[in-house]
Write a protein that holds these residues in place. Sequence first.
Motif, PDB file in Angstrom:
ATOM      1  N   THR A  65       5.923  -0.347   4.958  1.00 57.73           N
ATOM      2  CA  THR A  65       4.816   0.375   5.082  1.00 57.73           C
ATOM      3  C   THR A  65       5.319   1.961   5.053  1.00 57.73           C
ATOM      4  O   THR A  65       4.769   2.755   4.381  1.00 57.73           O
ATOM      5  N   VAL A 184      -7.780  -6.203  -1.995  1.00 63.12           N
ATOM      6  CA  VAL A 184      -6.324  -6.547  -1.963  1.00 63.12           C
ATOM      7  C   VAL A 184      -6.190  -7.830  -1.362  1.00 63.12           C
ATOM      8  O   VAL A 184      -6.476  -8.119  -0.446  1.00 63.12           O
ATOM      9  N   THR A 186      -3.995 -10.379   0.907  1.00 61.98           N
ATOM     10  CA  THR A 186      -3.252 -10.136   1.826  1.00 61.98           C
ATOM     11  C   THR A 186      -3.099 -11.585   2.463  1.00 61.98           C
ATOM     12  O   THR A 186      -3.895 -12.543   2.341  1.00 61.98           O
ATOM     13  N   ASP A 219       0.040  -7.068   2.472  1.00 64.43           N
ATOM     14  CA  ASP A 219      -0.113  -7.245   1.307  1.00 64.43           C
ATOM     15  C   ASP A 219       1.023  -7.958   0.581  1.00 64.43           C
ATOM     16  O   ASP A 219       1.999  -8.048   1.200  1.00 64.43           O
ATOM     17  N   ARG A 223       3.288  -4.841   2.892  1.00 63.63           N
ATOM     18  CA  ARG A 223       2.945  -3.472   3.752  1.00 63.63           C
ATOM     19  C   ARG A 223       1.631  -3.846   4.698  1.00 63.63           C
ATOM     20  O   ARG A 223       0.689  -4.945   4.337  1.00 63.63           O
ATOM     21  N   ARG A 225      -1.890  -3.831   5.632  1.00 63.06           N
ATOM     22  CA  ARG A 225      -3.392  -3.414   5.072  1.00 63.06           C
ATOM     23  C   ARG A 225      -4.271  -3.143   6.310  1.00 63.06           C
ATOM     24  O   ARG A 225      -5.274  -2.640   6.076  1.00 63.06           O
ATOM     25  N   ARG A 226      -4.221  -4.308   7.242  1.00 68.11           N
ATOM     26  CA  ARG A 226      -5.192  -4.370   8.543  1.00 68.11           C
ATOM     27  C   ARG A 226      -4.414  -4.481   9.610  1.00 68.11           C
ATOM     28  O   ARG A 226      -3.388  -5.586   9.464  1.00 68.11           O
ATOM     29  N   GLN A 259      -6.906   0.189   9.365  1.00 66.22           N
ATOM     30  CA  GLN A 259      -6.773  -0.396   7.918  1.00 66.22           C
ATOM     31  C   GLN A 259      -6.019   0.616   7.128  1.00 66.22           C
ATOM     32  O   GLN A 259      -6.323   1.890   7.364  1.00 66.22           O
ATOM     33  N   TYR A 260      -5.419   0.662   6.331  1.00 67.66           N
ATOM     34  CA  TYR A 260      -4.458   1.324   5.534  1.00 67.66           C
ATOM     35  C   TYR A 260      -4.801   1.092   3.899  1.00 67.66           C
ATOM     36  O   TYR A 260      -4.884   0.152   3.646  1.00 67.66           O
ATOM     37  N   SER A 261      -4.751   2.268   3.483  1.00 68.99           N
ATOM     38  CA  SER A 261      -4.992   2.342   1.829  1.00 68.99           C
ATOM     39  C   SER A 261      -4.659   3.571   1.140  1.00 68.99           C
ATOM     40  O   SER A 261      -3.907   4.465   2.232  1.00 68.99           O
TER      41      SER A 261
END
Length: 292
Positions: A65, A184, A186, A219, A223, A225-226, A259-261
């Motif tokens: 990440t 996405v 995951t 993902d 990385r 994502r949550r 959460q990441y984006s």
Amino acid sequence: MRVKGTKTGAIALSALMGSVVLSGCGGDGGSGAKGGDASPGTSASRSTGAREQGTVEVRAAYDKTAEAESARMTIDMKLSAKGRTITSDAEGVIDLAEGDSVMTVTAQDKSIEQRVVEQVLYQKVPGQKAPGGKSWIKIDLKKVAARQGVSNQQIGDPAQTAAYAKAIIDKNVEKAGTEKIDGVDTTHYKVSVDVSRIPGGDQLAEQLGPTLPMQVWLDDEGRLRRQQIDMTVKAPASASAEPDGSGSPEQLKMTTVMQYSDFGTEVDAEAPPAGQVADMTDQALQGTSTQG
């Protein structure tokens, strides 16, 4: 009341930044899936191999990440203590390599402009002045963490992730399935961190218990994502007695979902001008000493 609220926010953010580090547990890579002859009766071996592979992926997640350097992040948090529940949410951008961030936090119907720069928390409430007529308050999260007996590694020091990798072994990781997050694909893992294996773990275990349950969604590039962390924080033994004489230790339950984006997004995290900032670190430390 303002000081107490600010202290709580700083501690909560410390926990949030810590969970970013803990969940990734990047480091030496761990043991991979073991090979072997496929034969009847080897289902247990295949299960073990799958578990080991999951451990490798979870341990490497933060490093993968962080390679993106930055991301957009949202946070939903719920705090419960003494029969009261406070919810808050935040959105903004974070430097995944340094831990700096720029976010807007909404809590108790108030919108707060927040920055973290070199592990110092800055907050500004529009339309509300800080002590001395300043626009911003600041709290040194390193000092607050030290008073709580928590290493600054728990508040966003990515360089120390290898130490946390040692806290996760094969039995701590369970694959829970697959799920789409914001479109996405995951893979969902349930993780149990052995607190005693974390630096300063003996002290942390007094407040967090022996294990720290987390869930992570990775993902296809490995990385985050949550991430969800469910934490029960107890007052240390030296401060466990309630003022009313009940003798019951204070507990704070916290659930945080991040959460990441938009990986690689620009992050412009700068400290406000010194003349506009009131330093509230001492007040936060006093509150920490009083409440344990």
